[in-house]
Design an enzyme around this catalytic site. Structure first.
Site, PDB file in Angstrom:
ATOM      1  N   GLN A 146      -5.559  -2.075  -6.615  1.00  0.00           N
ATOM      2  CA  GLN A 146      -6.133  -1.129  -5.662  1.00  0.00           C
ATOM      3  C   GLN A 146      -6.889  -0.042  -6.408  1.00  0.00           C
ATOM      4  O   GLN A 146      -6.464   0.398  -7.477  1.00  0.00           O
ATOM      5  CB  GLN A 146      -5.027  -0.477  -4.826  1.00  0.00           C
ATOM      6  CG  GLN A 146      -5.526   0.506  -3.779  1.00  0.00           C
ATOM      7  CD  GLN A 146      -4.387   1.104  -2.977  1.00  0.00           C
ATOM      8  OE1 GLN A 146      -3.797   2.099  -3.372  1.00  0.00           O
ATOM      9  NE2 GLN A 146      -4.074   0.469  -1.848  1.00  0.00           N
ATOM     10  N   ASP A 192       0.815  -1.224   0.000  1.00  0.00           N
ATOM     11  CA  ASP A 192       0.000   0.000   0.000  1.00  0.00           C
ATOM     12  C   ASP A 192       0.845   1.269   0.000  1.00  0.00           C
ATOM     13  O   ASP A 192       0.323   2.368  -0.076  1.00  0.00           O
ATOM     14  CB  ASP A 192      -0.931  -0.001   1.214  1.00  0.00           C
ATOM     15  CG  ASP A 192      -2.002   1.081   1.171  1.00  0.00           C
ATOM     16  OD1 ASP A 192      -2.540   1.325   0.077  1.00  0.00           O
ATOM     17  OD2 ASP A 192      -2.279   1.690   2.221  1.00  0.00           O
ATOM     18  N   SER A 217      -6.845   5.272  -0.079  1.00  0.00           N
ATOM     19  CA  SER A 217      -7.191   3.932  -0.558  1.00  0.00           C
ATOM     20  C   SER A 217      -8.662   3.650  -0.293  1.00  0.00           C
ATOM     21  O   SER A 217      -9.191   3.960   0.781  1.00  0.00           O
ATOM     22  CB  SER A 217      -6.342   2.877   0.163  1.00  0.00           C
ATOM     23  OG  SER A 217      -4.967   3.114  -0.029  1.00  0.00           O
TER      24      SER A 217
END
Length: 295
Positions: free
Chosen positions: A286, A212, A236
Protein backbone atom coordinates in the site's frame (compact mmCIF):
# COMPACT_ATOMS: atom_id res chain seq x y z
CA UNK A 1 -26.80 0.06 15.67
CA UNK A 2 -27.30 3.34 17.57
CA UNK A 3 -24.36 5.42 18.81
CA UNK A 4 -25.60 5.35 22.41
CA UNK A 5 -25.06 1.59 22.57
CA UNK A 6 -21.32 2.24 22.80
CA UNK A 7 -18.63 0.13 21.16
CA UNK A 8 -19.90 -3.28 20.07
CA UNK A 9 -17.46 -6.18 19.82
CA UNK A 10 -17.51 -9.95 19.48
CA UNK A 11 -20.03 -11.81 17.36
CA UNK A 12 -22.49 -8.89 17.36
CA UNK A 13 -19.89 -6.67 15.68
CA UNK A 14 -18.94 -9.47 13.28
CA UNK A 15 -22.58 -9.95 12.29
CA UNK A 16 -22.85 -6.22 11.63
CA UNK A 17 -19.73 -6.35 9.44
CA UNK A 18 -21.37 -9.17 7.48
CA UNK A 19 -24.39 -6.92 6.94
CA UNK A 20 -22.10 -4.18 5.62
CA UNK A 21 -20.47 -6.65 3.21
CA UNK A 22 -23.80 -8.14 2.06
CA UNK A 23 -24.49 -5.88 -0.90
CA UNK A 24 -27.93 -5.45 -2.46
CA UNK A 25 -28.08 -6.30 -6.16
CA UNK A 26 -29.49 -3.40 -8.18
CA UNK A 27 -28.78 -4.76 -11.67
CA UNK A 28 -27.09 -7.68 -13.50
CA UNK A 29 -23.65 -6.34 -12.53
CA UNK A 30 -24.61 -3.51 -10.16
CA UNK A 31 -24.74 -3.50 -6.37
CA UNK A 32 -25.34 -1.11 -3.48
CA UNK A 33 -23.60 -1.07 -0.11
CA UNK A 34 -24.04 0.78 3.16
CA UNK A 35 -21.56 2.03 5.75
CA UNK A 36 -21.72 1.52 9.53
CA UNK A 37 -24.10 3.96 11.20
CA UNK A 38 -21.41 4.74 13.76
CA UNK A 39 -18.02 5.54 12.29
CA UNK A 40 -15.71 8.19 10.90
CA UNK A 41 -17.19 10.72 8.49
CA UNK A 42 -14.90 9.38 5.74
CA UNK A 43 -15.58 5.77 4.71
CA UNK A 44 -12.88 3.36 5.89
CA UNK A 45 -10.79 2.25 2.91
CA UNK A 46 -10.86 -1.42 3.88
CA UNK A 47 -14.64 -1.32 3.85
CA UNK A 48 -14.97 0.03 0.31
CA UNK A 49 -12.26 -2.37 -0.93
CA UNK A 50 -14.01 -5.30 0.72
CA UNK A 51 -17.37 -4.29 -0.74
CA UNK A 52 -15.85 -3.83 -4.20
CA UNK A 53 -14.47 -7.36 -3.99
CA UNK A 54 -17.87 -8.69 -2.91
CA UNK A 55 -19.41 -7.05 -5.99
CA UNK A 56 -16.74 -8.46 -8.33
CA UNK A 57 -16.89 -11.93 -6.80
CA UNK A 58 -20.64 -12.19 -7.23
CA UNK A 59 -20.22 -12.02 -11.00
CA UNK A 60 -17.66 -14.88 -11.12
CA UNK A 61 -18.02 -18.67 -11.05
CA UNK A 62 -17.76 -19.58 -7.32
CA UNK A 63 -15.22 -22.29 -8.18
CA UNK A 64 -12.76 -19.54 -9.18
CA UNK A 65 -11.13 -17.98 -6.14
CA UNK A 66 -9.76 -14.46 -5.95
CA UNK A 67 -5.96 -14.46 -6.08
CA UNK A 68 -5.17 -10.74 -6.46
CA UNK A 69 -6.65 -7.28 -6.37
CA UNK A 70 -5.34 -3.80 -7.13
CA UNK A 71 -7.28 -0.72 -6.09
CA UNK A 72 -7.04 3.08 -6.09
CA UNK A 73 -8.75 5.43 -3.66
CA UNK A 74 -9.63 8.51 -5.71
CA UNK A 75 -12.12 10.42 -3.53
CA UNK A 76 -13.12 10.24 0.14
CA UNK A 77 -16.32 8.29 0.69
CA UNK A 78 -19.31 9.76 2.54
CA UNK A 79 -20.29 7.40 5.36
CA UNK A 80 -23.83 8.80 5.53
CA UNK A 81 -24.67 7.81 1.95
CA UNK A 82 -24.92 4.42 0.18
CA UNK A 83 -22.18 3.37 -2.23
CA UNK A 84 -23.05 2.03 -5.69
CA UNK A 85 -20.78 -0.56 -7.32
CA UNK A 86 -20.62 -1.37 -11.02
CA UNK A 87 -18.70 -4.42 -12.24
CA UNK A 88 -17.23 -4.81 -15.71
CA UNK A 89 -16.46 -8.30 -17.03
CA UNK A 90 -12.97 -7.87 -18.50
CA UNK A 91 -12.38 -11.52 -19.37
CA UNK A 92 -13.42 -15.09 -18.59
CA UNK A 93 -10.67 -17.46 -19.76
CA UNK A 94 -10.15 -21.16 -19.23
CA UNK A 95 -8.44 -20.65 -15.87
CA UNK A 96 -8.80 -16.98 -14.95
CA UNK A 97 -11.58 -14.40 -14.67
CA UNK A 98 -10.83 -10.67 -14.43
CA UNK A 99 -13.24 -8.01 -13.22
CA UNK A 100 -13.16 -4.23 -12.78
CA UNK A 101 -15.25 -2.99 -9.86
CA UNK A 102 -15.93 0.74 -9.45
CA UNK A 103 -17.50 2.41 -6.39
CA UNK A 104 -19.60 5.54 -6.98
CA UNK A 105 -21.10 8.23 -4.78
CA UNK A 106 -22.88 11.35 -5.99
CA UNK A 107 -22.26 10.16 -9.57
CA UNK A 108 -18.47 10.14 -9.21
CA UNK A 109 -16.03 7.26 -8.65
CA UNK A 110 -14.50 7.13 -5.17
CA UNK A 111 -12.60 3.84 -5.64
CA UNK A 112 -11.86 1.37 -8.41
CA UNK A 113 -10.41 -2.10 -8.32
CA UNK A 114 -9.17 -4.75 -10.71
CA UNK A 115 -9.54 -8.27 -9.32
CA UNK A 116 -8.45 -11.61 -10.77
CA UNK A 117 -9.95 -15.01 -9.97
CA UNK A 118 -8.26 -18.35 -10.62
CA UNK A 119 -9.42 -21.93 -10.85
CA UNK A 120 -7.30 -23.80 -8.23
CA UNK A 121 -4.63 -26.07 -9.67
CA UNK A 122 -1.45 -27.88 -8.64
CA UNK A 123 2.00 -26.32 -9.14
CA UNK A 124 5.34 -25.45 -7.58
CA UNK A 125 5.25 -24.79 -3.86
CA UNK A 126 7.56 -22.73 -1.63
CA UNK A 127 7.43 -19.82 0.79
CA UNK A 128 9.73 -17.66 2.89
CA UNK A 129 9.58 -18.46 6.62
CA UNK A 130 7.57 -16.36 9.02
CA UNK A 131 9.52 -14.07 11.38
CA UNK A 132 10.96 -15.97 14.37
CA UNK A 133 10.32 -15.38 18.08
CA UNK A 134 7.04 -13.50 17.74
CA UNK A 135 4.92 -13.88 20.89
CA UNK A 136 1.62 -15.72 20.51
CA UNK A 137 -1.54 -13.60 20.28
CA UNK A 138 -2.68 -14.66 23.75
CA UNK A 139 0.58 -13.21 25.13
CA UNK A 140 0.02 -9.81 23.49
CA UNK A 141 -2.20 -7.07 25.00
CA UNK A 142 -5.47 -6.27 23.28
CA UNK A 143 -5.89 -2.90 21.63
CA UNK A 144 -8.24 -1.82 24.43
CA UNK A 145 -5.61 -2.72 27.02
CA UNK A 146 -2.90 -0.83 25.18
CA UNK A 147 -5.02 2.30 24.76
CA UNK A 148 -6.57 2.35 28.23
CA UNK A 149 -3.86 4.89 29.21
CA UNK A 150 -4.94 7.29 26.45
CA UNK A 151 -8.71 7.91 26.67
CA UNK A 152 -8.20 11.40 25.22
CA UNK A 153 -6.76 9.91 21.99
CA UNK A 154 -9.43 7.28 21.29
CA UNK A 155 -11.73 9.56 19.28
CA UNK A 156 -14.12 7.62 17.05
CA UNK A 157 -12.39 4.34 17.97
CA UNK A 158 -14.16 4.53 21.34
CA UNK A 159 -17.62 4.13 19.76
CA UNK A 160 -17.29 2.28 16.44
CA UNK A 161 -18.11 -1.44 16.19
CA UNK A 162 -15.03 -3.65 16.62
CA UNK A 163 -15.43 -6.80 14.51
CA UNK A 164 -11.66 -7.42 14.42
CA UNK A 165 -9.45 -8.41 17.35
CA UNK A 166 -6.23 -6.46 16.62
CA UNK A 167 -3.19 -7.04 18.83
CA UNK A 168 0.03 -5.12 18.19
CA UNK A 169 3.24 -6.86 19.26
CA UNK A 170 4.72 -3.36 19.77
CA UNK A 171 3.12 -0.01 20.42
CA UNK A 172 0.41 1.08 17.96
CA UNK A 173 0.24 4.45 16.29
CA UNK A 174 -2.62 5.59 18.52
CA UNK A 175 -0.52 6.12 21.66
CA UNK A 176 0.66 9.56 22.73
CA UNK A 177 3.55 11.30 20.92
CA UNK A 178 6.85 10.20 22.41
CA UNK A 179 5.48 6.90 23.75
CA UNK A 180 6.19 4.85 20.63
CA UNK A 181 9.73 3.52 20.15
CA UNK A 182 10.97 3.54 16.55
CA UNK A 183 10.83 0.05 15.05
CA UNK A 184 11.50 -0.92 11.41
CA UNK A 185 9.04 -3.82 11.74
CA UNK A 186 5.42 -3.70 12.79
CA UNK A 187 3.82 -7.00 13.71
CA UNK A 188 0.16 -7.37 14.52
CA UNK A 189 -2.01 -10.40 15.29
CA UNK A 190 -5.49 -10.08 13.75
CA UNK A 191 -8.61 -12.22 13.54
CA UNK A 192 -12.34 -11.72 13.22
CA UNK A 193 -13.72 -11.54 16.76
CA UNK A 194 -16.35 -14.21 16.12
CA UNK A 195 -17.28 -16.87 13.56
CA UNK A 196 -17.77 -16.47 9.82
CA UNK A 197 -19.68 -18.65 7.35
CA UNK A 198 -17.56 -21.00 5.23
CA UNK A 199 -17.78 -19.00 1.97
CA UNK A 200 -14.16 -18.48 0.71
CA UNK A 201 -15.12 -15.22 -1.04
CA UNK A 202 -16.43 -13.82 2.23
CA UNK A 203 -13.19 -14.70 4.04
CA UNK A 204 -11.21 -13.01 1.25
CA UNK A 205 -13.37 -9.89 1.53
CA UNK A 206 -12.93 -9.78 5.32
CA UNK A 207 -9.17 -10.23 4.92
CA UNK A 208 -9.21 -7.35 2.43
CA UNK A 209 -11.02 -5.25 5.04
CA UNK A 210 -8.44 -6.21 7.69
CA UNK A 211 -5.46 -5.61 5.40
CA UNK A 212 -6.12 -1.84 5.49
CA UNK A 213 -6.44 -1.56 9.28
CA UNK A 214 -2.76 -1.33 10.26
CA UNK A 215 -0.58 -1.48 7.13
CA UNK A 216 0.06 2.25 6.67
CA UNK A 217 0.94 2.50 10.37
CA UNK A 218 4.18 0.65 9.59
CA UNK A 219 5.41 3.81 7.82
CA UNK A 220 5.05 5.71 11.10
CA UNK A 221 6.59 2.87 13.10
CA UNK A 222 9.96 3.40 11.40
CA UNK A 223 10.10 6.91 12.91
CA UNK A 224 8.30 6.25 16.19
CA UNK A 225 5.53 8.55 14.96
CA UNK A 226 1.84 8.41 15.87
CA UNK A 227 -1.49 9.35 14.32
CA UNK A 228 -3.46 12.39 15.37
CA UNK A 229 -2.58 15.49 17.43
CA UNK A 230 1.15 15.94 17.75
CA UNK A 231 1.77 13.43 14.98
CA UNK A 232 0.70 12.54 11.46
CA UNK A 233 -2.48 12.46 9.35
CA UNK A 234 -2.78 9.92 6.56
CA UNK A 235 -4.97 8.33 3.94
CA UNK A 236 -4.68 5.30 1.68
CA UNK A 237 -3.88 6.08 -1.96
CA UNK A 238 -3.66 2.62 -3.50
CA UNK A 239 -3.74 -0.94 -2.24
CA UNK A 240 -2.75 -4.32 -3.65
CA UNK A 241 -3.34 -7.75 -2.16
CA UNK A 242 -2.37 -11.26 -3.26
CA UNK A 243 -3.92 -14.41 -1.82
CA UNK A 244 -1.57 -17.41 -1.77
CA UNK A 245 -3.13 -20.22 0.27
CA UNK A 246 -6.47 -21.16 1.83
CA UNK A 247 -7.25 -19.52 5.17
CA UNK A 248 -9.99 -18.50 7.57
CA UNK A 249 -10.23 -14.86 8.58
CA UNK A 250 -11.79 -15.90 11.92
CA UNK A 251 -8.53 -17.59 12.92
CA UNK A 252 -5.42 -15.71 14.05
CA UNK A 253 -2.98 -14.48 11.42
CA UNK A 254 0.21 -12.50 11.89
CA UNK A 255 0.48 -9.33 9.80
CA UNK A 256 4.23 -8.79 9.39
CA UNK A 257 4.67 -5.26 7.98
CA UNK A 258 7.52 -2.90 7.13
CA UNK A 259 8.03 0.25 5.10
CA UNK A 260 10.80 0.27 2.47
CA UNK A 261 10.40 3.98 1.62
CA UNK A 262 8.79 7.27 2.58
CA UNK A 263 9.31 10.49 0.62
CA UNK A 264 7.39 13.44 -0.82
CA UNK A 265 4.53 13.18 1.67
CA UNK A 266 3.87 9.54 0.73
CA UNK A 267 4.83 6.30 2.43
CA UNK A 268 5.07 2.78 1.01
CA UNK A 269 4.19 -0.19 3.19
CA UNK A 270 4.28 -3.91 2.57
CA UNK A 271 3.01 -6.79 4.65
CA UNK A 272 2.90 -10.58 4.76
CA UNK A 273 0.19 -12.59 6.51
CA UNK A 274 0.92 -15.91 8.23
CA UNK A 275 -1.31 -18.38 10.03
CA UNK A 276 -0.30 -19.48 13.52
CA UNK A 277 1.26 -22.64 12.05
CA UNK A 278 3.42 -20.57 9.69
CA UNK A 279 1.59 -20.79 6.35
CA UNK A 280 2.02 -17.65 4.21
CA UNK A 281 -1.57 -16.88 3.19
CA UNK A 282 -1.41 -13.38 1.66
CA UNK A 283 0.79 -10.39 0.82
CA UNK A 284 -0.14 -6.70 0.70
CA UNK A 285 1.40 -3.47 -0.59
CA UNK A 286 0.00 0.00 0.00
CA UNK A 287 1.04 3.58 -0.61
CA UNK A 288 -0.53 6.27 1.51
CA UNK A 289 -0.47 9.98 2.14
CA UNK A 290 1.45 10.80 5.34
CA UNK A 291 1.53 14.45 6.42
CA UNK A 292 2.61 15.98 9.69
CA UNK A 293 -0.34 17.72 11.31
CA UNK A 294 0.12 21.45 11.14
CA UNK A 295 2.98 21.07 8.61
Amino acid sequence: MPAESGPVSGQAAVDYLLEVLDLARTGPAAFRGISPKVGPQRVFGGQVAGQALVAAGRTVDPERLVHSLHGYFVRPGDGSQPIDYEVENIRDGRSFSVRRSVAYQHGKPIFFMSASFHRPEEGLEHQAPQPPDVPAPDAVPTMAQRLARYPERLGVWAVIPRPMDVRYVGEPGLVAPGDRPADPYQRVWIRVDGKLPDDPLLHACVLTYASDLTLLDSVLSVHGEVWGPGGVAGASLDHALWFHRPFRADEWFLYDCWSPSAAGGRGLATGRMFTRDGRHIASAVQEGLVRRIGG
